[in-house]
Write an enzyme that holds these catalytic residues in place. Structure first.
Site, PDB file in Angstrom:
ATOM      1  N   VAL A  36       3.141   0.288   4.214  1.00  0.00           N
ATOM      2  CA  VAL A  36       2.433   1.062   5.240  1.00  0.00           C
ATOM      3  C   VAL A  36       0.994   0.567   5.415  1.00  0.00           C
ATOM      4  CG1 VAL A  36       3.831   3.095   4.763  1.00  0.00           C
ATOM      5  CG2 VAL A  36       1.663   2.830   3.558  1.00  0.00           C
ATOM      6  N   ASP A  70       0.787  -1.248   0.000  1.00  0.00           N
ATOM      7  CA  ASP A  70       0.000   0.000   0.000  1.00  0.00           C
ATOM      8  C   ASP A  70       0.814   1.291   0.000  1.00  0.00           C
ATOM      9  OD1 ASP A  70      -1.894  -1.964   0.236  1.00  0.00           O
ATOM     10  OD2 ASP A  70      -2.782  -1.238   2.093  1.00  0.00           O
ATOM     11  N   CYS A  91      -2.187  -2.273   7.878  1.00  0.00           N
ATOM     12  CA  CYS A  91      -2.141  -3.252   6.786  1.00  0.00           C
ATOM     13  C   CYS A  91      -0.939  -4.187   6.865  1.00  0.00           C
ATOM     14  CB  CYS A  91      -2.202  -2.537   5.451  1.00  0.00           C
ATOM     15  SG  CYS A  91      -3.808  -1.733   5.229  1.00  0.00           S
ATOM     16  N   GLN A 107       8.190 -12.842  22.090  1.00  0.00           N
ATOM     17  CA  GLN A 107       7.848 -14.242  22.382  1.00  0.00           C
ATOM     18  C   GLN A 107       8.538 -15.204  21.403  1.00  0.00           C
ATOM     19  OE1 GLN A 107       3.630 -14.891  23.707  1.00  0.00           O
ATOM     20  NE2 GLN A 107       3.319 -12.892  22.750  1.00  0.00           N
ATOM     21  N   LYS A 127      -6.578  -4.955  -3.093  1.00  0.00           N
ATOM     22  CA  LYS A 127      -7.230  -5.583  -1.938  1.00  0.00           C
ATOM     23  C   LYS A 127      -8.262  -4.632  -1.335  1.00  0.00           C
ATOM     24  CE  LYS A 127      -3.474  -4.346   1.291  1.00  0.00           C
ATOM     25  NZ  LYS A 127      -4.204  -3.528   2.238  1.00  0.00           N
ATOM     26  N   LYS A 177      -7.684  -4.595   4.876  1.00  0.00           N
ATOM     27  CA  LYS A 177      -6.381  -4.230   5.415  1.00  0.00           C
ATOM     28  C   LYS A 177      -5.382  -5.350   5.112  1.00  0.00           C
ATOM     29  CE  LYS A 177      -8.169  -0.506   7.181  1.00  0.00           C
ATOM     30  NZ  LYS A 177      -8.203   0.659   6.270  1.00  0.00           N
ATOM     31  N   GLU A 193      -4.612  -0.837  -1.350  1.00  0.00           N
ATOM     32  CA  GLU A 193      -5.916  -0.914  -0.695  1.00  0.00           C
ATOM     33  C   GLU A 193      -6.889  -0.023  -1.460  1.00  0.00           C
ATOM     34  OE1 GLU A 193      -6.014   0.197   3.475  1.00  0.00           O
ATOM     35  OE2 GLU A 193      -8.207   0.110   3.548  1.00  0.00           O
TER      36      GLU A 193
HETATM   37  N1  TIU Z   1      -2.650   0.427   4.277  1.00  0.00           N
HETATM   38  C1  TIU Z   1      -3.138   0.729   5.487  1.00  0.00           C
HETATM   39  O1  TIU Z   1      -2.473   0.574   6.493  1.00  0.00           O
HETATM   40  N2  TIU Z   1      -4.398   1.292   5.527  1.00  0.00           N
HETATM   41  C2  TIU Z   1      -4.807   2.202   6.469  1.00  0.00           C
HETATM   42  O2  TIU Z   1      -5.936   2.692   6.453  1.00  0.00           O
HETATM   43  N3  TIU Z   1      -3.893   2.554   7.413  1.00  0.00           N
HETATM   44  C3  TIU Z   1      -4.008   3.512   8.366  1.00  0.00           C
HETATM   45  O3  TIU Z   1      -3.124   3.574   9.214  1.00  0.00           O
HETATM   46  N4  TIU Z   1      -5.020   4.366   8.344  1.00  0.00           N
END
Ligand code: TIU
Length: 215
Positions: free
Chosen positions: A153, A24, A158, A198, A125, A128, A72
């Site tokens: 990110v 993303d 995600c 862990q 996708k 998330k 996303e």
């Molecule tokens: N790609 C992803 O992490 N989508 C989000 O909406 N992330 C946020 O942190 N908002």
């Protein structure tokens, strides 16, 4: 078989069964004025991943290894967006870069610096996680992929959702700390700790220069 410094233990993997997953890295999340910033977020926290990720992608491509990108987003008619998600966000509304997180819009696409090369897979996708309602599992299966090098990110959203499900599906995940980003420094720190805690409950955490040196 390369072995690199990682938490909680050194990570060894087979280059023949590893793929780089770039999650993303879209304009809506990374550009000033986009969706991420409209939620009150500091996009610079994500933008620090661009340079190391570009260097890693270049080394990974030079080694002839596969890169899979994700985005996303939703269909323009929002038929694939659950009402519960729609109710809590700006998805589908007009933003600075087109309708927010809608496929085909400028903001939905990957930033110029990390544009996919010809032949690289881009998985669209609606959720998330990168496995939910996508062809990702089939793509990985066909290529015999067992290790996922995870970047992108955001770390706690995600990236985490994808790593957790990948773990349940039997993949080994190496998350690169300098190539994943969160709008929230605390979530970045704790999100990475959660992966390696862990005894590596979800996988391993390392820095990209260690990986680049090993390929
Ligand atoms: N790609 C992803 O992490 N989508 C989000 O909406 N992330 C946020 O942190 N908002």
């Amino acid at each position: 078989m390369p072995t690199i410094d990682a938490e909680p233990t050194p990570y060894s993997f087979d280059l023949d069964s590893a793929a780089l997953l770039v999650i993303d890295m879209q304009r809506d999340f990374l550009l000033p004025g986009g969706f991420g910033e409209s939620l009150g977020n500091d996009v610079s926290q994500l933008r620090r991943t661009i340079e190391p990720l570009a260097a890693l992608m270049s080394a990974w491509r030079a080694a002839g290894l596969p890169i899979i990108h994700t985005r996303e987003g939703h269909e323009p008619d929002l038929s694939d967006c659950p009402p519960a998600k729609l109710a809590r966000g700006a998805i589908g509304q007009q933003g600075a870069f087109g309708r927010i997180l809608i496929r085909g819009e400028y903001g939905h696409d990957i930033i110029d610096e990390l544009r996919p090369a010809g032949g690289e897979v881009v998985v669209d996708k609606p959720g998330k996680g990168a496995f939910y309602a996508t062809e990702l599992a089939e793509i990985l299966d066909k290529q015999g992929i067992k290790s996922l090098i995870v970047t992108g990110v955001t770390t706690e959203v995600c990236v985490h959702t994808t790593v957790r499900e990948a773990n349940d599906r039997g993949y080994e995940c190496l998350v690169l700390a300098d190539c994943v980003g969160s709008y929230f420094p605390e979530f970045q720190r704790v999100g990475l700790q959660m992966i390696a805690a862990q005894g590596g409950i979800f996988g391993w955490v390392a820095e990209s220069p260690a990986l680049i040196a090993a390929i």
